[in-house]
Design an enzyme around this catalytic site. Structure first.
Site, mmCIF file in Angstrom:
data_model
loop_
_atom_site.group_PDB
_atom_site.id
_atom_site.type_symbol
_atom_site.label_atom_id
_atom_site.label_comp_id
_atom_site.label_asym_id
_atom_site.label_seq_id
_atom_site.Cartn_x
_atom_site.Cartn_y
_atom_site.Cartn_z
ATOM 1 N N SER A 63 0.828 -1.212 0.000
ATOM 2 C CA SER A 63 0.000 0.000 0.000
ATOM 3 C C SER A 63 0.862 1.263 0.000
ATOM 4 O O SER A 63 2.016 1.249 0.428
ATOM 5 C CB SER A 63 -0.904 0.023 1.233
ATOM 6 O OG SER A 63 -1.637 -1.178 1.334
HETATM 7 N N1 SAH Z 1 -0.622 -4.778 3.934
HETATM 8 C C1 SAH Z 1 0.047 -5.160 2.709
HETATM 9 C C2 SAH Z 1 -0.751 -4.753 1.502
HETATM 10 C C3 SAH Z 1 -1.207 -5.971 0.828
HETATM 11 S S1 SAH Z 1 -2.342 -5.821 -0.501
HETATM 12 C C4 SAH Z 1 1.459 -4.627 2.684
HETATM 13 O O1 SAH Z 1 1.818 -3.867 3.599
HETATM 14 O O2 SAH Z 1 2.230 -5.003 1.798
HETATM 15 C C5 SAH Z 1 -3.650 -6.816 0.107
HETATM 16 C C6 SAH Z 1 -3.362 -8.265 0.337
HETATM 17 O O3 SAH Z 1 -4.561 -8.857 0.798
HETATM 18 C C7 SAH Z 1 -2.954 -9.066 -0.902
HETATM 19 O O4 SAH Z 1 -1.710 -9.655 -0.689
HETATM 20 C C8 SAH Z 1 -4.061 -10.115 -1.037
HETATM 21 O O5 SAH Z 1 -3.599 -11.381 -1.482
HETATM 22 C C9 SAH Z 1 -4.578 -10.185 0.389
HETATM 23 N N2 SAH Z 1 -5.935 -10.711 0.556
HETATM 24 C C10 SAH Z 1 -7.031 -10.496 -0.215
HETATM 25 N N3 SAH Z 1 -8.089 -11.136 0.294
HETATM 26 C C11 SAH Z 1 -7.655 -11.782 1.429
HETATM 27 C C12 SAH Z 1 -8.288 -12.616 2.401
HETATM 28 N N4 SAH Z 1 -9.581 -12.949 2.328
HETATM 29 N N5 SAH Z 1 -7.535 -13.075 3.420
HETATM 30 C C13 SAH Z 1 -6.217 -12.769 3.529
HETATM 31 N N6 SAH Z 1 -5.575 -11.991 2.636
HETATM 32 C C14 SAH Z 1 -6.280 -11.497 1.600
#
Ligand code: SAH
Length: 214
Positions: A63
């Site tokens: 993000s």
């Molecule tokens: N907080 C992260 C941003 C990740 S983007 C960082 O600091 O890098 C969002 C993430 O959520 C993705 O990797 C995606 O695979 C995950 N995601 C989406 N749906 C999900 C779910 N139901 N449970 C766990 N992870 C999920």
């Protein structure tokens, strides 16, 4: 010296975040210490301190720093808190949270990302973070209840399990929206067993929250 250079860029980013309205000292301090360049693929290291989201593989993104800071601030964290994150991705948000609260639990749906995040956080010594692969919309019942829950992906509604796993007085921050193009960053505060106060905190754009096995 590349590391010193990254440290300078990191402090510049923190000044930028302060100008953009981030106020919580604990959040700014955490952003000033966690090396974001080690949470992005090598080819993006030079861009690590731009205030933008970057690809991390598997179609996902780390993000934007401003959003990470705003979400962490919106959680109204205390040092003794235990926090659950849904969507570990690179592990960056979890690392930021780990500098502010006592324990962080983070769930990632995609096995490759979950494994890479766990290894990275372990190598960098973020010892108060636990990473698990799975569907985060189900929460982490064995570790509940949580003082804070943050969902790092956008969906149409708040998963019931995440509301159930929030302490009374706990805060849940999630991007809510029907479309992938825009969501409303939303905070729920649990007043008692049945009542949650709800506030809109502004428009954001996140990758989708996906339910079920990958
Ligand atoms: N907080 C992260 C941003 C990740 S983007 C960082 O600091 O890098 C969002 C993430 O959520 C993705 O990797 C995606 O695979 C995950 N995601 C989406 N749906 C999900 C779910 N139901 N449970 C766990 N992870 C999920």
């Amino acid at each position: 010296m590349p590391n010193r250079d990254f440290a300078q860029q990191r402090h510049r980013l923190v000044r930028e975040l302060r100008k953009l309205g981030v106020r919580a000292d604990a959040v700014l301090r955490a952003m000033a210490t966690v090396p974001r360049e080690l949470f992005v693929p090598d080819e993006y290291q030079a861009d690590a301190y731009r205030n933008s989201a970057l690809p991390i593989g598997s179609g996902q993104t780390i993000s934007q720093p401003l959003i990470v800071a705003q979400m962490a601030e919106a959680l109204l964290l205390e040092p003794t808190d235990r926090v659950l994150e849904v969507g570990a991705g690179s592990g960056y948000m979890a690392a930021i949270l780990s500098q502010i609260v006592r324990e962080v639990y983070t769930i990632e749906r995609l096995p490759d990302l979950a494994e890479a995040a766990a290894e990275r956080l372990w190598k960098l010594n973020y010892a108060n973070v636990c990473v698990r692969q799975g569907d985060g919309t189900l929460g982490w019942p064995e570790r509940a209840p949580f003082d804070g829950v943050v969902v790092s992906a956008g969906g149409p509604q708040v998963p019931q399990a995440l509301m159930d796993q929030l302490c009374v007085g706990g805060r849940l921050v999630i991007p809510l929206g029907e479309t992938e193009s825009v969501q409303e960053l939303t905070r729920l505060i649990r007043r008692n067993a049945a009542i949650f106060d709800r506030e809109d905190l502004g428009a954001v754009r996140f990758v989708p929250l996906v339910t079920g096995a990958p």
